[in-house]
Design an enzyme around this catalytic site. Structure first.
Site, PDB file in Angstrom:
ATOM      1  N   LYS A  13     -41.602  12.471 -14.862  1.00 36.56           N
ATOM      2  CA  LYS A  13     -41.828  12.638 -13.417  1.00 36.56           C
ATOM      3  C   LYS A  13     -41.175  13.936 -12.917  1.00 36.56           C
ATOM      4  O   LYS A  13     -41.809  14.738 -12.258  1.00 36.56           O
ATOM      5  CB  LYS A  13     -41.247  11.440 -12.633  1.00 36.56           C
ATOM      6  N   ARG A 156     -27.090  13.378 -18.899  1.00 37.24           N
ATOM      7  CA  ARG A 156     -26.858  12.425 -17.808  1.00 37.24           C
ATOM      8  C   ARG A 156     -26.092  11.208 -18.317  1.00 37.24           C
ATOM      9  O   ARG A 156     -26.300  10.765 -19.438  1.00 37.24           O
ATOM     10  CB  ARG A 156     -28.202  11.975 -17.211  1.00 37.24           C
TER      11      ARG A 156
HETATM   12  P1  AP5 Z   1     -38.045  13.836 -17.078  1.00 37.99           P
HETATM   13  O1  AP5 Z   1     -39.095  14.701 -16.442  1.00 37.99           O
HETATM   14  O2  AP5 Z   1     -36.630  14.100 -16.738  1.00 37.99           O
HETATM   15  O3  AP5 Z   1     -38.414  12.275 -16.839  1.00 37.99           O
HETATM   16  P2  AP5 Z   1     -38.331  11.376 -15.548  1.00 37.99           P
HETATM   17  O4  AP5 Z   1     -39.592  10.573 -15.483  1.00 37.99           O
HETATM   18  O5  AP5 Z   1     -38.008  12.204 -14.330  1.00 37.99           O
HETATM   19  O6  AP5 Z   1     -37.144  10.417 -15.972  1.00 37.99           O
HETATM   20  P3  AP5 Z   1     -35.818   9.952 -15.243  1.00 37.99           P
HETATM   21  O7  AP5 Z   1     -34.894   9.438 -16.314  1.00 37.99           O
HETATM   22  O8  AP5 Z   1     -35.298  11.002 -14.319  1.00 37.99           O
HETATM   23  O9  AP5 Z   1     -36.362   8.750 -14.416  1.00 37.99           O
HETATM   24  P4  AP5 Z   1     -35.581   7.611 -13.844  1.00 37.99           P
HETATM   25  O10 AP5 Z   1     -36.661   7.052 -12.989  1.00 37.99           O
HETATM   26  O11 AP5 Z   1     -34.941   6.683 -14.775  1.00 37.99           O
HETATM   27  O12 AP5 Z   1     -34.321   8.320 -13.129  1.00 37.99           O
HETATM   28  P5  AP5 Z   1     -34.002   8.674 -11.611  1.00 37.99           P
HETATM   29  O13 AP5 Z   1     -33.260   9.945 -11.592  1.00 37.99           O
HETATM   30  O14 AP5 Z   1     -35.205   8.527 -10.750  1.00 37.99           O
HETATM   31  O15 AP5 Z   1     -38.271  13.900 -18.662  1.00 37.99           O
HETATM   32  C1  AP5 Z   1     -37.431  13.200 -19.553  1.00 37.99           C
HETATM   33  C2  AP5 Z   1     -37.201  14.010 -20.840  1.00 37.99           C
HETATM   34  O16 AP5 Z   1     -38.439  14.127 -21.535  1.00 37.99           O
HETATM   35  C3  AP5 Z   1     -36.732  15.453 -20.581  1.00 37.99           C
HETATM   36  O17 AP5 Z   1     -35.842  15.835 -21.599  1.00 37.99           O
HETATM   37  C4  AP5 Z   1     -38.022  16.283 -20.657  1.00 37.99           C
HETATM   38  O18 AP5 Z   1     -37.778  17.623 -21.082  1.00 37.99           O
HETATM   39  C5  AP5 Z   1     -38.814  15.506 -21.718  1.00 37.99           C
HETATM   40  N1  AP5 Z   1     -40.267  15.577 -21.494  1.00 37.99           N
HETATM   41  C6  AP5 Z   1     -40.929  15.583 -20.300  1.00 37.99           C
HETATM   42  N2  AP5 Z   1     -42.264  15.645 -20.511  1.00 37.99           N
HETATM   43  C7  AP5 Z   1     -42.433  15.647 -21.864  1.00 37.99           C
HETATM   44  C8  AP5 Z   1     -43.579  15.688 -22.719  1.00 37.99           C
HETATM   45  N3  AP5 Z   1     -44.826  15.733 -22.202  1.00 37.99           N
HETATM   46  N4  AP5 Z   1     -43.389  15.658 -24.065  1.00 37.99           N
HETATM   47  C9  AP5 Z   1     -42.134  15.595 -24.593  1.00 37.99           C
HETATM   48  N5  AP5 Z   1     -41.002  15.568 -23.843  1.00 37.99           N
HETATM   49  C10 AP5 Z   1     -41.148  15.596 -22.493  1.00 37.99           C
HETATM   50  O19 AP5 Z   1     -33.012   7.459 -11.215  1.00 37.99           O
HETATM   51  C11 AP5 Z   1     -31.729   7.333 -11.777  1.00 37.99           C
HETATM   52  C12 AP5 Z   1     -31.037   6.097 -11.222  1.00 37.99           C
HETATM   53  O20 AP5 Z   1     -30.870   6.239  -9.792  1.00 37.99           O
HETATM   54  C13 AP5 Z   1     -31.788   4.784 -11.374  1.00 37.99           C
HETATM   55  O21 AP5 Z   1     -31.554   4.173 -12.633  1.00 37.99           O
HETATM   56  C14 AP5 Z   1     -31.235   3.956 -10.204  1.00 37.99           C
HETATM   57  O22 AP5 Z   1     -29.956   3.443 -10.506  1.00 37.99           O
HETATM   58  C15 AP5 Z   1     -31.080   5.001  -9.113  1.00 37.99           C
HETATM   59  N6  AP5 Z   1     -32.297   5.134  -8.292  1.00 37.99           N
HETATM   60  C16 AP5 Z   1     -33.089   6.252  -8.173  1.00 37.99           C
HETATM   61  N7  AP5 Z   1     -34.113   6.018  -7.331  1.00 37.99           N
HETATM   62  C17 AP5 Z   1     -33.969   4.735  -6.905  1.00 37.99           C
HETATM   63  C18 AP5 Z   1     -34.739   3.916  -6.047  1.00 37.99           C
HETATM   64  N8  AP5 Z   1     -35.840   4.375  -5.434  1.00 37.99           N
HETATM   65  N9  AP5 Z   1     -34.327   2.632  -5.852  1.00 37.99           N
HETATM   66  C19 AP5 Z   1     -33.202   2.153  -6.433  1.00 37.99           C
HETATM   67  N10 AP5 Z   1     -32.430   2.874  -7.275  1.00 37.99           N
HETATM   68  C20 AP5 Z   1     -32.810   4.167  -7.518  1.00 37.99           C
HETATM   69 ZN    ZN Z   2     -36.314  12.277 -13.071  1.00 39.47          ZN
END
Ligand code: AP5
Ligand code: ZN
Length: 213
Positions: A13, A156
């Protein structure tokens, strides 16, 4: 233009958000990035969120909804925005509907669980800018160093294997139901994109799907 990016942890994402925000000239609203900034700044919200995030659970709907409502009132959101990691539960999605926040596109990036653990274990980020790398798939020019600032990259706190598996189970239980929610909601166009492939090919698929009638 308002867009929601939906997908499991590590689906890509944040990576695809960079292209979409440039393309449409809209800001990225990543609730994860906002919470990590609050943790780093040591605010009250950050103190409440830190242990929940480290365990891979979800921060309470009330806190998140208040955070997002406040953010979208900022002037830079006047022309729309891209939601990354929000909404993440049915109550969060329902709160958007109830508040009259209408969305043009919902883009689901679909990736199998097995690929996710590898992706997240190899992720490195530049905490200040949110720039995302992968040690194999998208390495920086110099190991461990951000391309643009020369500053160190970090892993992270929630990218440990056990936490990743917990985040995935939370995703399946609480976030996956949004797929049906948005497919049945009148208004936004729903796009399902296969998230396996190079970053560029996935960007190409998203672009094609958005441009098709
Ligand atoms: P990346 O683009 O970073 O993936 P992502 O989908 O953004 O993954 P996140 O881990 O950030 O999502 P998340 O939803 O768990 O975390 P968030 O920060 O929202 O890509 C991942 C890796 O893959 C990278 O190394 C990238 O280079 C690689 N990659 C990308 N595309 C690729 C491809 N095509 N091929 C190969 N490799 C690739 O949330 C964190 C925490 O915050 C949550 O756990 C929760 O505790 C809290 N939180 C956040 N939002 C909320 C909410 N709305 N409600 C409640 N709690 C929340
Ligand atoms: Zn993310």
């Amino acid at each position: 233009m308002k867009i929601i990016l939906l997908g499991a942890p590590g689906a890509g994402k944040g990576t695809q958000a960079q292209f979409l925000c440039d393309h449409y000239g809209i800001p990225q609203i990543s609730t994860g990035d906002m919470l990590r900034a609050a943790v780093a700044a040591g605010t009250e919200l950050g103190k409440q969120a830190k242990s929940i995030m480290d365990s891979g659970g979800l921060v309470s709907d009330d806190l998140i909804i208040a955070l997002v409502k406040d953010r979208i009132e900022a002037p830079d959101c006047a022309g729309g925005c891209l939601f990354d990691g929000f909404p993440r539960t049915i109550p969060q999605a329902q709160a958007m509907v109830d508040t009259g926040i209408s969305v043009d596109h919902v883009i689901e990036i679909a990736v199998e669980d097995e690929a996710i653990v590898k992706r997240l274990s190899g992720r490195r980020v530049h905490p200040e800018s949110g720039r995302i790398y992968h040690i194999e798939h998208n390495p920086p020019h110099r190991e461990g160093i951000d391309d643009e600032t020369g500053e160190p990259l970090i892993q992270r706190d929630d990218d440990q294997e056990e936490t990743i598996r917990h985040r995935l189970s939370v995703y399946h239980e609480q976030t996956r139901p949004l797929v049906d929610f948005y497919q049945n909601l009148d208004g936004p166009r729903y796009h399902r994109i296969n998230g396996i492939g190079s970053v560029e090919s996935i960007t190409g698929q998203i672009r094609k799907s958005l441009e098709s009638q």
